[in-house]
Write a protein that holds these residues in place. Structure first.
Motif, PDB file in Angstrom:
ATOM      1  N   CYS A  89       0.857  -1.184   0.000  1.00  0.00           N
ATOM      2  CA  CYS A  89       0.000   0.000   0.000  1.00  0.00           C
ATOM      3  C   CYS A  89       0.893   1.234   0.000  1.00  0.00           C
ATOM      4  O   CYS A  89       1.787   1.356   0.850  1.00  0.00           O
ATOM      5  CB  CYS A  89      -0.923   0.010   1.223  1.00  0.00           C
ATOM      6  SG  CYS A  89      -2.000   1.464   1.331  1.00  0.00           S
ATOM      7  N   GLY A 148      -3.531  -1.747   4.597  1.00  0.00           N
ATOM      8  CA  GLY A 148      -3.962  -0.532   3.919  1.00  0.00           C
ATOM      9  C   GLY A 148      -3.851   0.696   4.788  1.00  0.00           C
ATOM     10  O   GLY A 148      -3.357   0.646   5.919  1.00  0.00           O
ATOM     11  N   ARG A 149      -4.360   1.805   4.255  1.00  0.00           N
ATOM     12  CA  ARG A 149      -4.230   3.113   4.905  1.00  0.00           C
ATOM     13  C   ARG A 149      -5.594   3.715   5.167  1.00  0.00           C
ATOM     14  O   ARG A 149      -6.454   3.778   4.282  1.00  0.00           O
ATOM     15  CB  ARG A 149      -3.405   4.045   4.013  1.00  0.00           C
ATOM     16  CG  ARG A 149      -3.176   5.447   4.551  1.00  0.00           C
ATOM     17  CD  ARG A 149      -2.242   6.190   3.608  1.00  0.00           C
ATOM     18  NE  ARG A 149      -1.974   7.544   4.076  1.00  0.00           N
ATOM     19  CZ  ARG A 149      -2.622   8.622   3.662  1.00  0.00           C
ATOM     20  NH1 ARG A 149      -3.599   8.495   2.763  1.00  0.00           N
ATOM     21  NH2 ARG A 149      -2.307   9.819   4.115  1.00  0.00           N
ATOM     22  N   TYR A 156      -1.590   3.550   8.804  1.00  0.00           N
ATOM     23  CA  TYR A 156      -1.524   2.265   8.129  1.00  0.00           C
ATOM     24  C   TYR A 156      -1.906   1.156   9.111  1.00  0.00           C
ATOM     25  O   TYR A 156      -1.486   1.173  10.281  1.00  0.00           O
ATOM     26  CB  TYR A 156      -0.125   2.020   7.573  1.00  0.00           C
ATOM     27  CG  TYR A 156       0.214   2.952   6.427  1.00  0.00           C
ATOM     28  CD1 TYR A 156      -0.155   2.642   5.121  1.00  0.00           C
ATOM     29  CD2 TYR A 156       0.864   4.168   6.665  1.00  0.00           C
ATOM     30  CE1 TYR A 156       0.131   3.509   4.071  1.00  0.00           C
ATOM     31  CE2 TYR A 156       1.160   5.040   5.621  1.00  0.00           C
ATOM     32  CZ  TYR A 156       0.782   4.703   4.329  1.00  0.00           C
ATOM     33  OH  TYR A 156       1.059   5.563   3.298  1.00  0.00           O
ATOM     34  N   CYS A 197      -6.522  -2.870  -1.200  1.00  0.00           N
ATOM     35  CA  CYS A 197      -6.910  -1.659  -0.468  1.00  0.00           C
ATOM     36  C   CYS A 197      -7.148  -0.542  -1.466  1.00  0.00           C
ATOM     37  O   CYS A 197      -6.268  -0.207  -2.275  1.00  0.00           O
ATOM     38  CB  CYS A 197      -5.827  -1.255   0.527  1.00  0.00           C
ATOM     39  SG  CYS A 197      -6.284   0.197   1.511  1.00  0.00           S
ATOM     40  N   ILE A 202     -10.360  -2.084   2.757  1.00  0.00           N
ATOM     41  CA  ILE A 202      -9.749  -3.324   2.297  1.00  0.00           C
ATOM     42  C   ILE A 202     -10.855  -4.240   1.796  1.00  0.00           C
ATOM     43  O   ILE A 202     -11.919  -4.352   2.421  1.00  0.00           O
ATOM     44  CB  ILE A 202      -8.946  -4.015   3.414  1.00  0.00           C
ATOM     45  CG1 ILE A 202      -7.773  -3.127   3.844  1.00  0.00           C
ATOM     46  CG2 ILE A 202      -8.415  -5.374   2.952  1.00  0.00           C
ATOM     47  CD1 ILE A 202      -6.956  -3.703   4.981  1.00  0.00           C
ATOM     48  N   ASN A 245      -6.126  -3.315  -6.740  1.00  0.00           N
ATOM     49  CA  ASN A 245      -6.268  -1.868  -6.864  1.00  0.00           C
ATOM     50  C   ASN A 245      -5.632  -1.479  -8.191  1.00  0.00           C
ATOM     51  O   ASN A 245      -4.425  -1.594  -8.367  1.00  0.00           O
ATOM     52  CB  ASN A 245      -5.558  -1.167  -5.698  1.00  0.00           C
ATOM     53  CG  ASN A 245      -5.667   0.358  -5.776  1.00  0.00           C
ATOM     54  OD1 ASN A 245      -5.733   0.950  -6.851  1.00  0.00           O
ATOM     55  ND2 ASN A 245      -5.659   1.010  -4.623  1.00  0.00           N
TER      56      ASN A 245
END
Length: 357
Positions: A89, A148-149, A156, A197, A202, A245
């Motif tokens: 990510c 993910g963020r 994160y 993500c 997510i 993604n």
């Protein structure tokens, strides 16, 4: 020392190469604070997006990919880098291994290691997955995992879920470094399959139940992702389908084996409606009549609109939608993910340098 207004310093440094920025961080505390700020890191990531691919490879270094002027390759050197359960990510790499989870920042050369505690009792429900090849090797201890963020506060997070004998979920805040329990997932998803993500959530794909499960990393609430606005039916999900993604959109790639076509569906983030974005005939001597266990993962879209994707035989392809040719540009590249330089610092007492592979 020459004084620069912070805004001017930030504007100047946005266009500098990574090595120069890392050196400038040592000039003063003020410069370090500016160059490690969230605003600077996010602005620079936006400028760098879709320019590089993160890959694993011997003694190679960052360079323009041989034979292609649109893309640069960044080669990561560390132990177990070619494991299929790596998650990424914003240019960070999350590597779960027995007993701990490692989060690496290839841009700064820093990493964090978080103890993951004893693994739950494992079951054998995924044993048959090994017959599909290395793409489906199982996450450590049969966890279904995600990385993910949180788009609201920029934190994160690592997520892991387990389903036998009970459903439960644990979340690791990378800034704090401790696992904590969260609301359990509403249903089972596949521990063999990578998550994606996108836009602060997510997503996990479960082809057996024809469902996509999403977790909002800020509210930490689960939701179902519906299939809407399709001309006839949802994508024909299969064991080899991939959730990724792609250019900041959630995408599903599936191979239609009867016509030997790679179909890539993308979702509109606001309305959660799907449309087919690419339909690519997998023609050519390198691709014709491959076994049904083949899978293809979209990687990134260049500024010129060309698509890079790879398969589970370490081949990297480039597709030109405007003129419709497909080209294999490498037959020995272990692609990890798209890559963007990330200057967000790791502030944690467990940080250690990345080890060489």
């Amino acid at each position: 020392m020459i004084y620069l207004v912070p805004d001017l310093l930030e504007e100047i440094c946005l266009g500098l190469p990574l090595k120069s920025i890392l050196k400038l961080k040592t000039v003063s505390k003020q410069w370090r604070s500016i160059l490690e700020s969230t605003s600077f890191a996010e602005r620079r990531m936006k400028l760098q997006k879709k320019r590089k691919i993160l890959a694993a490879g011997g003694n190679r270094t960052e360079s323009k990919f041989e034979g292609d002027e649109e893309m640069e390759m960044v080669y990561l050197h560390c132990h177990d880098v070619t494991r299929p359960w790596l998650m990424t990510c914003d240019g960070l790499v999350c590597m779960p291994v027995p007993g701990c989870v490692n989060v690496l920042n290839p841009s700064t050369g820093k990493s964090l290691r978080f103890p993951s505690g004893p693994d739950p009792v494992t079951a054998n429900r995924y044993v048959d997955g090994h017959r599909y090849g290395h793409w489906s090797e199982i996450f450590t201890a049969y966890w279904a995992m995600g990385f993910g963020r949180d788009k609201v506060n920029g934190i994160y997070k690592v997520v892991r879920m387990f389903f036998e004998p009970d459903h439960y979920c644990e979340i690791l805040d990378v800034n704090i470094g401790e696992w904590r329990k969260s609301s359990p997932p509403p249903y089972l998803v596949d521990a063999r399959r990578k998550s994606a993500c996108v836009n602060g959530s997510i997503y996990w794909l479960d082809v057996l139940t024809f469902q996509i499960l999403a977790l909002d990393l800020h509210t930490e609430e689960f939701r179902d992702v519906p299939f809407h606005n399709l001309p006839s039916r949802p994508p024909s999900l299969a064991i080899t389908d991939q959730l990724v993604n792609l250019d900041d959109r959630l995408a599903i790639s599936t191979v239609l084996f009867r016509s030997w076509t790679l179909a890539i569906w993308t979702m509109d983030a606001q309305e959660e409606r799907w449309s087919m974005t690419y339909s690519i005939r997998l023609s050519g001597r390198d691709l014709y009549r491959q076994p049904s266990s083949m899978n293809f993962r979209p990687v990134t879209v260049t500024k010129q609109g060309n698509l890079f994707f790879h398969d589970n035989e370490n081949r990297l392809f480039k597709y030109y939608p405007k003129i419709n040719p497909l080209r294999c540009i490498s037959q020995d590249t272990w692609v990890i993910s798209p890559f963007v330089e990330n200057l967000v610092p790791f502030e944690h007492h467990n940080s250690v340098p990345i080890t060489s592979g």
